[in-house]
Design a protein around this motif. Structure first.
Motif, PDB file in Angstrom:
ATOM      1  N   ASP A   1       0.826  -1.209   0.000  1.00  0.00           N
ATOM      2  CA  ASP A   1       0.000   0.000   0.000  1.00  0.00           C
ATOM      3  C   ASP A   1       0.860   1.259   0.000  1.00  0.00           C
ATOM      4  O   ASP A   1       0.549   2.241  -0.679  1.00  0.00           O
ATOM      5  CB  ASP A   1      -0.938   0.001   1.203  1.00  0.00           C
ATOM      6  N   LEU A   2       1.982   1.226   0.730  1.00  0.00           N
ATOM      7  CA  LEU A   2       2.878   2.387   0.757  1.00  0.00           C
ATOM      8  C   LEU A   2       3.712   2.459  -0.516  1.00  0.00           C
ATOM      9  O   LEU A   2       3.959   3.549  -1.045  1.00  0.00           O
ATOM     10  CB  LEU A   2       3.795   2.315   1.983  1.00  0.00           C
TER      11      LEU A   2
ATOM     12  N   ARG B   1       2.479   4.329  -3.454  1.00  0.00           N
ATOM     13  CA  ARG B   1       2.605   5.791  -3.447  1.00  0.00           C
ATOM     14  C   ARG B   1       3.936   6.154  -4.107  1.00  0.00           C
ATOM     15  O   ARG B   1       4.998   5.778  -3.608  1.00  0.00           O
ATOM     16  CB  ARG B   1       2.574   6.320  -2.008  1.00  0.00           C
TER      17      ARG B   1
ATOM     18  N   ARG C   1      10.620  12.838  -7.424  1.00  0.00           N
ATOM     19  CA  ARG C   1       9.523  12.906  -6.460  1.00  0.00           C
ATOM     20  C   ARG C   1       8.816  14.252  -6.519  1.00  0.00           C
ATOM     21  O   ARG C   1       9.456  15.290  -6.705  1.00  0.00           O
ATOM     22  CB  ARG C   1      10.061  12.678  -5.037  1.00  0.00           C
TER      23      ARG C   1
ATOM     24  N   SER D   1       5.465  10.481   4.444  1.00  0.00           N
ATOM     25  CA  SER D   1       4.635  10.141   3.289  1.00  0.00           C
ATOM     26  C   SER D   1       3.696   8.977   3.596  1.00  0.00           C
ATOM     27  O   SER D   1       2.834   8.644   2.785  1.00  0.00           O
ATOM     28  CB  SER D   1       5.508   9.781   2.087  1.00  0.00           C
TER      29      SER D   1
ATOM     30  N   THR E   1       5.836   8.751  -4.226  1.00  0.00           N
ATOM     31  CA  THR E   1       6.826   9.427  -3.381  1.00  0.00           C
ATOM     32  C   THR E   1       7.540   8.445  -2.467  1.00  0.00           C
ATOM     33  O   THR E   1       8.767   8.476  -2.327  1.00  0.00           O
ATOM     34  CB  THR E   1       6.146  10.521  -2.541  1.00  0.00           C
TER      35      THR E   1
END
Length: 442
Positions: free
Chosen positions: A253-254, A257, A439, A378, A259
């Motif tokens: 899930d992270l 992302r 990023r 983040s 970033t």
């Protein structure tokens, strides 16, 4: 939390950081003495370190996930207590086999404390001060890394290898005592812990590290192929199993992302490059530049010293500046330092070599502090444990890959080849800079 309690809680975190850094750095210095005391071969003695690396890499993410389920403070303090007790067992070990088993248990504690260190810092400080906390943690790591081997050497002169574990015990005891009195609790998720998922992640990461170590040490293909197959197939299963879960052990899930994923990838590049430099350059300094052991150690210490001086200052600024450009600039400076090192010659003085090392240390500090801050921030607050564990895992995997590259260079080249390999470090630093710059602003 009051300012005084926050400070004391942060001191507990810093003591735990120092203890876990000593666990990896100081024991390496004590290996020859351990080998002689128990009458085991030099290669056999390396299991004191290898067993710890396998356990730590395997358990970083499962321990971080456990912290999210039952509470960061609970897992953090329990891990430090396990570290204390097993360190005492290492100190008292009557045989080499007992020492290896005690080191494996100690690594369980190390994994728990290491995986949740940054998550605990986020509990102690508001998000607006996380950069400062990250900078101080980075400085603590750098200081412990630079003085750890020297302190261990002094202990070995005055006592024996058991004194190294006594030092670790002191630091970890302070961490447990300060932590029990001051560390704040967090609201655990109280969701069921995914035991099968945690076991799968641990097994696959251990297989990955086995494969990396096998490449570094020239193990036969019959040993490497099954490990590689387990790593690849296992990773596919982990991703498929983790998709759609709100708090998976492996943080897909992270990583979804951009970033977070780019920051983790940039961190791996930076630590691969750092490991290449730290492992190969000592061989050049002794066999190529003709330095003695003391001169070599003092020259190498310039890198972590530069990082230690700059990291707290950069931590303050990282709360106000974008991590992307700052991290990219830092890695480009680090790449320039590697390129400069690649063009050393036999007439280069110790000062000239040290200046090149300092450039690398400055660049690494400029990258690491804002990058670590961004990784932690983040992630949603309830996923701070996964972010903290991922950050630690990126460091361990990067170092393992760098060690494998350095081992291959040493096995196939000469002292001068060590300098040529600095070009690899420069390329990796540039790659990390590209990832860092990609990023978006946060």
């Amino acid at each position: 939390m009051s300012e005084i309690r926050s400070t004391l809680a942060f001191i507990a975190i810093l003591f735990s950081v120092a203890a876990t850094v000593l666990e990896s750095m100081a024991v390496s210095v004590a290996l020859p003495a351990i080998s002689a005391d128990f009458d085991v071969s030099a290669s056999g003695a390396t299991w004191v370190i290898a067993i710890s690396q396998f356990v730590i890499v395997a358990l970083l993410l499962p321990m971080a996930a456990l912290g999210e389920v039952v509470g960061y403070r609970r897992v953090f303090l329990t891990s430090l207590s396990v570290f204390c007790i097993s360190t005492l067992a290492c100190f008292l070990a009557p045989s080499f086999s007992v020492l290896v088993v005690a080191r494996a248990v100690q690594a369980v504690g190390t994994a728990g404390a290491m995986s949740l260190g940054f998550a605990m810092a986020r509990l102690v400080f508001p998000d607006g001060r996380i950069g400062t906390a990250v900078g101080i943690i980075a400085a603590t790591v750098a200081i412990s890394s630079s003085i750890g081997p020297a302190v261990a050497g002094l202990i070995l002169v005055a006592f024996d290898w058991r004194g190294v574990f006594a030092l670790m015990l002191v630091f970890s005891l302070f961490a447990v005592i300060f932590g029990a009195l001051t560390l704040p609790p967090n609201q655990p998720s109280n969701k069921p812990y995914d035991y099968p998922g945690a076991a799968l992640v641990a097994f696959v990461l251990a297989a990955l590290l086995w494969w990396i170590n096998g490449l570094a040490n020239g193990w036969p293909g019959a040993t490497l192929f099954p490990a590689a197959l387990i790593a690849v197939v296992g990773m596919v299963l982990i991703v498929r199993r983790s998709r759609g879960k709100p708090s998976p052990v492996f943080p897909v899930d992270l990583l979804a992302r951009p970033t977070f994923a780019l920051s983790i990838a940039a961190s791996i590049c930076a630590f691969v490059a750092q490991s290449i430099g730290f492992i190969l350059l000592p061989f050049y300094l002794i066999f190529g530049a003709g330095m003695n052991a003391l001169e070599m150690a003092l020259t190498l210490s310039v890198w972590p010293a530069a990082t230690a001086v700059l990291a707290p200052v950069l931590g303050r600024f990282s709360d106000r500046i974008s991590a992307g450009p700052a991290g990219a600039a830092g890695l480009l400076i680090m790449a320039a330092g590697f390129l400069w090192l690649a063009f050393l010659d036999k007439d280069s003085s110790a000062v000239e070599i040290a200046v090149r090392f300092a450039v690398c240390g400055v660049g690494f500090a400029l990258f690491q502090t804002p990058n670590n801050r961004l990784i932690i921030l983040s992630a949603p607050r309830e996923r701070s444990g996964a972010a903290s564990g991922s950050l630690s895992l990126a460091r361990q995997i990067g170092r393992a890959i760098g060690t494998a590259i350095a081992a291959y260079v040493l096995a196939t080249g000469t002292p001068s080849t060590s300098l040529e390999a600095m070009m690899i470090g420069a390329i990796l630093a540039v790659l990390g800079a590209i990832l860092s710059f990609a990023r978006r602003k946060i």
